[in-house]
Design a protein around this motif. Structure first.
Motif, PDB file in Angstrom:
ATOM      1  N   GLY A 107      28.923 -27.904  55.964  1.00 19.83           N
ATOM      2  CA  GLY A 107      28.024 -29.009  55.626  1.00 19.83           C
ATOM      3  C   GLY A 107      28.372 -29.611  54.284  1.00 19.83           C
ATOM      4  N   ILE A 108      27.446 -30.371  53.767  1.00 15.66           N
ATOM      5  CA  ILE A 108      27.687 -31.066  52.516  1.00 15.66           C
ATOM      6  C   ILE A 108      27.051 -30.275  51.374  1.00 15.66           C
ATOM      7  CG2 ILE A 108      27.237 -33.174  51.232  1.00 15.66           C
ATOM      8  CD1 ILE A 108      27.149 -34.615  53.940  1.00 15.66           C
ATOM      9  N   PHE A 109      27.883 -29.951  50.387  1.00 14.41           N
ATOM     10  CA  PHE A 109      27.416 -29.268  49.190  1.00 14.41           C
ATOM     11  C   PHE A 109      27.763 -30.121  47.982  1.00 14.41           C
ATOM     12  CE2 PHE A 109      28.255 -25.806  52.190  1.00 14.41           C
ATOM     13  CZ  PHE A 109      27.034 -25.141  52.159  1.00 14.41           C
ATOM     14  N   ASP A 110      26.892 -30.108  46.995  1.00 14.78           N
ATOM     15  CA  ASP A 110      27.202 -30.867  45.782  1.00 14.78           C
ATOM     16  C   ASP A 110      28.172 -30.058  44.915  1.00 14.78           C
ATOM     17  OD1 ASP A 110      25.720 -29.122  44.040  1.00 14.78           O
ATOM     18  OD2 ASP A 110      23.893 -30.225  44.477  1.00 14.78           O
ATOM     19  N   PRO A 111      28.750 -30.664  43.886  1.00  9.32           N
ATOM     20  CA  PRO A 111      29.753 -29.972  43.070  1.00  9.32           C
ATOM     21  C   PRO A 111      29.248 -28.669  42.434  1.00  9.32           C
ATOM     22  CG  PRO A 111      29.843 -32.318  42.638  1.00  9.32           C
ATOM     23  CD  PRO A 111      28.647 -32.085  43.517  1.00  9.32           C
ATOM     24  N   GLU A 112      27.974 -28.632  42.016  1.00 11.89           N
ATOM     25  CA  GLU A 112      27.424 -27.409  41.422  1.00 11.89           C
ATOM     26  C   GLU A 112      27.351 -26.285  42.450  1.00 11.89           C
ATOM     27  OE1 GLU A 112      25.712 -30.417  41.146  1.00 11.89           O
ATOM     28  OE2 GLU A 112      26.453 -30.852  39.126  1.00 11.89           O
ATOM     29  N   GLU A 113      26.977 -26.638  43.674  1.00 10.88           N
ATOM     30  CA  GLU A 113      26.907 -25.633  44.733  1.00 10.88           C
ATOM     31  C   GLU A 113      28.307 -25.106  45.061  1.00 10.88           C
ATOM     32  OE1 GLU A 113      23.112 -26.894  47.431  1.00 10.88           O
ATOM     33  OE2 GLU A 113      24.826 -28.261  47.441  1.00 10.88           O
ATOM     34  N   LEU A 114      29.280 -26.002  45.150  1.00 12.05           N
ATOM     35  CA  LEU A 114      30.662 -25.569  45.408  1.00 12.05           C
ATOM     36  C   LEU A 114      31.172 -24.676  44.289  1.00 12.05           C
ATOM     37  CD1 LEU A 114      32.382 -28.739  46.898  1.00 12.05           C
ATOM     38  CD2 LEU A 114      31.927 -26.567  48.044  1.00 12.05           C
ATOM     39  N   LEU A 146      29.572 -21.224  44.847  1.00 11.27           N
ATOM     40  CA  LEU A 146      30.212 -20.551  45.975  1.00 11.27           C
ATOM     41  C   LEU A 146      31.613 -20.081  45.594  1.00 11.27           C
ATOM     42  CD1 LEU A 146      29.062 -22.973  48.813  1.00 11.27           C
ATOM     43  CD2 LEU A 146      28.163 -20.690  48.340  1.00 11.27           C
ATOM     44  N   GLY A 147      32.339 -20.906  44.859  1.00 10.72           N
ATOM     45  CA  GLY A 147      33.684 -20.540  44.419  1.00 10.72           C
ATOM     46  C   GLY A 147      33.678 -19.356  43.473  1.00 10.72           C
ATOM     47  N   ARG A 148      32.716 -19.316  42.537  1.00 15.44           N
ATOM     48  CA  ARG A 148      32.619 -18.181  41.611  1.00 15.44           C
ATOM     49  C   ARG A 148      32.316 -16.891  42.349  1.00 15.44           C
ATOM     50  NH1 ARG A 148      29.531 -21.815  38.676  1.00 15.44           N
ATOM     51  NH2 ARG A 148      27.602 -20.699  39.194  1.00 15.44           N
ATOM     52  N   ALA A 153      34.005 -15.522  53.180  1.00 15.32           N
ATOM     53  CA  ALA A 153      33.541 -16.873  52.863  1.00 15.32           C
ATOM     54  C   ALA A 153      32.385 -17.272  53.786  1.00 15.32           C
ATOM     55  CB  ALA A 153      34.695 -17.868  52.982  1.00 15.32           C
ATOM     56  N   SER A 154      32.484 -16.920  55.050  1.00 14.03           N
ATOM     57  CA  SER A 154      31.410 -17.225  56.000  1.00 14.03           C
ATOM     58  C   SER A 154      30.120 -16.519  55.613  1.00 14.03           C
ATOM     59  CB  SER A 154      31.817 -16.810  57.417  1.00 14.03           C
ATOM     60  OG  SER A 154      32.870 -17.608  57.886  1.00 14.03           O
ATOM     61  N   ARG A 155      30.217 -15.254  55.193  1.00 15.98           N
ATOM     62  CA  ARG A 155      29.021 -14.508  54.776  1.00 15.98           C
ATOM     63  C   ARG A 155      28.384 -15.139  53.538  1.00 15.98           C
ATOM     64  NH1 ARG A 155      32.363 -10.125  55.656  1.00 15.98           N
ATOM     65  NH2 ARG A 155      32.486  -9.669  53.436  1.00 15.98           N
ATOM     66  N   ILE A 156      29.219 -15.523  52.575  1.00 19.89           N
ATOM     67  CA  ILE A 156      28.707 -16.140  51.351  1.00 19.89           C
ATOM     68  C   ILE A 156      27.942 -17.416  51.690  1.00 19.89           C
ATOM     69  CG2 ILE A 156      29.349 -17.277  49.192  1.00 19.89           C
ATOM     70  CD1 ILE A 156      31.797 -15.306  49.128  1.00 19.89           C
ATOM     71  N   ILE A 157      28.543 -18.270  52.497  1.00 21.90           N
ATOM     72  CA  ILE A 157      27.914 -19.541  52.856  1.00 21.90           C
ATOM     73  C   ILE A 157      26.651 -19.315  53.679  1.00 21.90           C
ATOM     74  CG2 ILE A 157      28.211 -21.671  54.202  1.00 21.90           C
ATOM     75  CD1 ILE A 157      31.183 -21.562  53.255  1.00 21.90           C
ATOM     76  N   ALA A 158      26.697 -18.390  54.614  1.00 21.13           N
ATOM     77  CA  ALA A 158      25.514 -18.106  55.438  1.00 21.13           C
ATOM     78  C   ALA A 158      24.358 -17.624  54.571  1.00 21.13           C
ATOM     79  CB  ALA A 158      25.853 -17.066  56.502  1.00 21.13           C
ATOM     80  N   ASN A 159      24.635 -16.739  53.631  1.00 21.82           N
ATOM     81  CA  ASN A 159      23.581 -16.251  52.746  1.00 21.82           C
ATOM     82  C   ASN A 159      23.050 -17.361  51.854  1.00 21.82           C
ATOM     83  OD1 ASN A 159      23.393 -13.535  53.576  1.00 21.82           O
ATOM     84  ND2 ASN A 159      25.246 -13.032  52.459  1.00 21.82           N
ATOM     85  N   TYR A 160      23.936 -18.208  51.356  1.00 21.11           N
ATOM     86  CA  TYR A 160      23.508 -19.327  50.525  1.00 21.11           C
ATOM     87  C   TYR A 160      22.626 -20.281  51.332  1.00 21.11           C
ATOM     88  CZ  TYR A 160      23.533 -23.276  47.381  1.00 21.11           C
ATOM     89  OH  TYR A 160      23.130 -24.302  46.557  1.00 21.11           O
ATOM     90  N   MET A 161      23.044 -20.594  52.525  1.00 25.39           N
ATOM     91  CA  MET A 161      22.279 -21.509  53.373  1.00 25.39           C
ATOM     92  C   MET A 161      20.948 -20.893  53.817  1.00 25.39           C
ATOM     93  SD  MET A 161      25.316 -23.385  55.497  1.00 25.39           S
ATOM     94  CE  MET A 161      24.231 -24.565  56.293  1.00 25.39           C
ATOM     95  N   ALA A 162      20.860 -19.560  53.775  1.00 22.82           N
ATOM     96  CA  ALA A 162      19.604 -18.881  54.109  1.00 22.82           C
ATOM     97  C   ALA A 162      18.648 -18.851  52.914  1.00 22.82           C
ATOM     98  CB  ALA A 162      19.889 -17.461  54.591  1.00 22.82           C
ATOM     99  N   GLY A 163      19.103 -19.392  51.783  1.00 23.71           N
ATOM    100  CA  GLY A 163      18.213 -19.508  50.638  1.00 23.71           C
ATOM    101  C   GLY A 163      18.534 -18.623  49.452  1.00 23.71           C
ATOM    102  N   VAL A 164      19.600 -17.837  49.529  1.00 28.84           N
ATOM    103  CA  VAL A 164      19.983 -16.983  48.404  1.00 28.84           C
ATOM    104  C   VAL A 164      20.787 -17.834  47.427  1.00 28.84           C
ATOM    105  CG1 VAL A 164      21.198 -14.888  47.699  1.00 28.84           C
ATOM    106  CG2 VAL A 164      20.057 -14.965  49.926  1.00 28.84           C
ATOM    107  N   VAL A 165      20.186 -18.154  46.279  1.00 26.05           N
ATOM    108  CA  VAL A 165      20.849 -19.033  45.323  1.00 26.05           C
ATOM    109  C   VAL A 165      21.184 -18.340  44.009  1.00 26.05           C
ATOM    110  CG1 VAL A 165      19.905 -21.145  46.313  1.00 26.05           C
ATOM    111  CG2 VAL A 165      18.636 -19.962  44.521  1.00 26.05           C
ATOM    112  N   ASP A 166      20.684 -17.127  43.801  1.00 30.56           N
ATOM    113  CA  ASP A 166      21.023 -16.356  42.614  1.00 30.56           C
ATOM    114  C   ASP A 166      22.426 -15.768  42.785  1.00 30.56           C
ATOM    115  OD1 ASP A 166      20.126 -14.862  40.072  1.00 30.56           O
ATOM    116  OD2 ASP A 166      20.823 -13.257  41.404  1.00 30.56           O
ATOM    117  N   GLU A 167      23.285 -16.006  41.802  1.00 30.33           N
ATOM    118  CA  GLU A 167      24.689 -15.609  41.921  1.00 30.33           C
ATOM    119  C   GLU A 167      24.872 -14.107  42.148  1.00 30.33           C
ATOM    120  OE1 GLU A 167      28.804 -16.196  39.369  1.00 30.33           O
ATOM    121  OE2 GLU A 167      27.184 -17.647  39.138  1.00 30.33           O
ATOM    122  N   SER A 168      24.206 -13.280  41.365  1.00 29.67           N
ATOM    123  CA  SER A 168      24.386 -11.833  41.523  1.00 29.67           C
ATOM    124  C   SER A 168      23.813 -11.337  42.848  1.00 29.67           C
ATOM    125  CB  SER A 168      23.789 -11.063  40.345  1.00 29.67           C
ATOM    126  OG  SER A 168      22.413 -11.305  40.245  1.00 29.67           O
TER     127      SER A 168
END
Length: 69
Positions: A11-18, A21-23, A42-57
């Protein structure tokens, strides 16, 4: 980088989100990790992020676990 390719496919992610995810991806990948393994990670990271997990650690911790089905 597999995380960017997966992120674009998901999907579409803004530069901060990318950047986030990259970090997370960079912190989790290992030297001799296969491309297939990196893609799954990478799929797990994105799936967790899209499920609402936004804290990096927390994203790193949860993305080390297999996706629940």
């Amino acid at each position: 980088m597999p995380i960017r390719r997966k992120a674009v496919d998901a999907g579409i992610f803004d530069p901060e989100e990318l950047a986030l995810l990259g970090r997370v991806f960079a912190q989790m990948k290992t030297r001799n990790q296969s491309a297939d393994s990196q893609s799954r990670m990478a799929s797990r990271i994105i799936a967790n992020y899209m499920a609402g997990v936004v804290d990096e650690s927390e994203l790193i911790t949860l993305s080390r676990l297999p996706l629940g089905r």
